[in-house]
Scaffold this motif. Sequence first.
Motif, PDB file in Angstrom:
ATOM      1  N   GLN A   8       0.824  -1.198   0.000  1.00  0.00           N
ATOM      2  CA  GLN A   8       0.000   0.000   0.000  1.00  0.00           C
ATOM      3  C   GLN A   8       0.864   1.256   0.000  1.00  0.00           C
ATOM      4  OE1 GLN A   8      -3.099  -0.056   2.905  1.00  0.00           O
ATOM      5  NE2 GLN A   8      -4.253   1.564   1.889  1.00  0.00           N
ATOM      6  N   ALA A   9       2.008   1.201   0.695  1.00  0.00           N
ATOM      7  CA  ALA A   9       2.915   2.346   0.716  1.00  0.00           C
ATOM      8  C   ALA A   9       3.478   2.618  -0.678  1.00  0.00           C
ATOM      9  CB  ALA A   9       4.053   2.088   1.699  1.00  0.00           C
ATOM     10  N   GLU A  10       3.787   1.551  -1.419  1.00  0.00           N
ATOM     11  CA  GLU A  10       4.295   1.729  -2.782  1.00  0.00           C
ATOM     12  C   GLU A  10       3.213   2.325  -3.678  1.00  0.00           C
ATOM     13  OE1 GLU A  10       7.691  -1.646  -3.530  1.00  0.00           O
ATOM     14  OE2 GLU A  10       5.614  -2.338  -3.330  1.00  0.00           O
ATOM     15  N   TYR A  51      -6.040   7.213 -11.111  1.00  0.00           N
ATOM     16  CA  TYR A  51      -5.448   6.240 -10.187  1.00  0.00           C
ATOM     17  C   TYR A  51      -5.581   6.717  -8.741  1.00  0.00           C
ATOM     18  CZ  TYR A  51      -2.036   3.123  -8.013  1.00  0.00           C
ATOM     19  OH  TYR A  51      -1.414   2.194  -7.212  1.00  0.00           O
ATOM     20  N   ARG A  52      -6.065   5.830  -7.860  1.00  0.00           N
ATOM     21  CA  ARG A  52      -6.160   6.102  -6.434  1.00  0.00           C
ATOM     22  C   ARG A  52      -5.540   4.939  -5.679  1.00  0.00           C
ATOM     23  NH1 ARG A  52      -7.169   9.957  -8.718  1.00  0.00           N
ATOM     24  NH2 ARG A  52      -8.889  11.448  -8.516  1.00  0.00           N
ATOM     25  N   ALA A  53      -4.568   5.226  -4.830  1.00  0.00           N
ATOM     26  CA  ALA A  53      -3.806   4.173  -4.161  1.00  0.00           C
ATOM     27  C   ALA A  53      -4.689   3.262  -3.323  1.00  0.00           C
ATOM     28  CB  ALA A  53      -2.714   4.802  -3.292  1.00  0.00           C
ATOM     29  N   ASP A  54      -5.610   3.843  -2.540  1.00  0.00           N
ATOM     30  CA  ASP A  54      -6.436   3.011  -1.659  1.00  0.00           C
ATOM     31  C   ASP A  54      -7.384   2.131  -2.463  1.00  0.00           C
ATOM     32  OD1 ASP A  54      -7.742   5.275  -2.554  1.00  0.00           O
ATOM     33  OD2 ASP A  54      -8.925   5.552  -0.723  1.00  0.00           O
ATOM     34  N   LEU A  55      -7.984   2.690  -3.523  1.00  0.00           N
ATOM     35  CA  LEU A  55      -8.875   1.888  -4.364  1.00  0.00           C
ATOM     36  C   LEU A  55      -8.115   0.786  -5.090  1.00  0.00           C
ATOM     37  CD1 LEU A  55     -11.149   4.675  -5.918  1.00  0.00           C
ATOM     38  CD2 LEU A  55     -11.638   3.183  -3.975  1.00  0.00           C
ATOM     39  N   ALA A  56      -6.920   1.099  -5.566  1.00  0.00           N
ATOM     40  CA  ALA A  56      -6.101   0.100  -6.260  1.00  0.00           C
ATOM     41  C   ALA A  56      -5.728  -1.038  -5.319  1.00  0.00           C
ATOM     42  CB  ALA A  56      -4.844   0.754  -6.823  1.00  0.00           C
ATOM     43  N   HIS A  57      -5.406  -0.695  -4.072  1.00  0.00           N
ATOM     44  CA  HIS A  57      -5.016  -1.728  -3.106  1.00  0.00           C
ATOM     45  C   HIS A  57      -6.198  -2.647  -2.798  1.00  0.00           C
ATOM     46  CE1 HIS A  57      -2.053  -3.303  -0.332  1.00  0.00           C
ATOM     47  NE2 HIS A  57      -2.984  -3.374   0.610  1.00  0.00           N
ATOM     48  N   ARG A  58      -7.378  -2.064  -2.591  1.00  0.00           N
ATOM     49  CA  ARG A  58      -8.554  -2.887  -2.308  1.00  0.00           C
ATOM     50  C   ARG A  58      -8.926  -3.752  -3.507  1.00  0.00           C
ATOM     51  NH1 ARG A  58     -10.569   1.766   0.505  1.00  0.00           N
ATOM     52  NH2 ARG A  58     -11.914   2.344  -1.247  1.00  0.00           N
ATOM     53  N   ALA A  59      -8.803  -3.186  -4.713  1.00  0.00           N
ATOM     54  CA  ALA A  59      -9.132  -3.956  -5.918  1.00  0.00           C
ATOM     55  C   ALA A  59      -8.203  -5.147  -6.073  1.00  0.00           C
ATOM     56  CB  ALA A  59      -9.054  -3.060  -7.145  1.00  0.00           C
ATOM     57  N   GLU A  61      -6.609  -6.747  -3.634  1.00  0.00           N
ATOM     58  CA  GLU A  61      -6.968  -7.741  -2.622  1.00  0.00           C
ATOM     59  C   GLU A  61      -8.207  -8.518  -3.045  1.00  0.00           C
ATOM     60  OE1 GLU A  61      -7.385  -5.485   0.953  1.00  0.00           O
ATOM     61  OE2 GLU A  61      -5.294  -5.849   1.553  1.00  0.00           O
ATOM     62  N   HIS A  62      -9.166  -7.815  -3.649  1.00  0.00           N
ATOM     63  CA  HIS A  62     -10.388  -8.474  -4.108  1.00  0.00           C
ATOM     64  C   HIS A  62     -10.071  -9.482  -5.207  1.00  0.00           C
ATOM     65  CE1 HIS A  62     -14.604  -9.042  -5.041  1.00  0.00           C
ATOM     66  NE2 HIS A  62     -14.401  -8.697  -6.297  1.00  0.00           N
ATOM     67  N   ARG A  63      -9.216  -9.079  -6.155  1.00  0.00           N
ATOM     68  CA  ARG A  63      -8.852 -10.004  -7.235  1.00  0.00           C
ATOM     69  C   ARG A  63      -8.118 -11.215  -6.677  1.00  0.00           C
ATOM     70  NH1 ARG A  63      -7.829  -5.112 -10.233  1.00  0.00           N
ATOM     71  NH2 ARG A  63      -5.658  -5.131  -9.538  1.00  0.00           N
TER      72      ARG A  63
END
Length: 251
Positions: A8-10, A51-59, A61-63
Amino acid sequence: MPGGRLTQAERQQIASGLADGLAYAEIARGLDRPTSTVTREVMRNGGPTSYRADLAHRATEHRTHRRRPAAPRGTQAPPPVDGRDMEAVAAFEETFTTVMMASGMPKMMSRVMACLTLTDSGSLTAAELAQRLQVSPASISKAVTFLESQAMVRRERDEGRRERYIVDDDIWYQAMLASARSTAQIVDIARQGTKVLGPHTPAATRLENVARFLDFVTESITRAAEQARDILHTSAAAPPTGTDTPRPDRG
């Protein structure tokens, strides 16, 4: 170089880099990651402007949770094909798709184009494409129709009367000419506009300059494509035989 999934930091660092207008390569250097990793991450999560870091991270994890469970121990991975690392091939195909999307091609069309291009035969049926990409035949049909309109794919029927979609050695040449023809239409309409807007007006001058610029670029691209066409038909280099190849006599 670190491996594994992005943290998430990256992802926050990627988002900050995009906000600062940094290129993918520069962001990747700051992360000590391959440029393709950053490019793929951004393009699969909204693109550089969304691009949004938090949304990308959750997506991500979902995948990950949706993927199939790991194979039982003792089950061997599929053997390499022609000595290829199939995981590396799959990763490259995803990167190739991402780059095509970044050039403006829609996602499904990019996936079909990448799949065909990276197949040794350069030819697949609709059923084969649907199976490889895990999508519906209707999605394949729509993608191929678009690619045909751009002269990037052609169709033919095989001996079994099945329709095959083909990317051959001349496709990129034909696609380049199709792009040049499309640009030439902009030149024509721009010059029509100069007459409508009246001579010597700022808008007419602007359109005339656009027409002259695009006309020059189109002519240059067409000429370069003609000159370089033979490169598309160059055979792969023969593997070394262990013997010296006689050099041509330059005298």
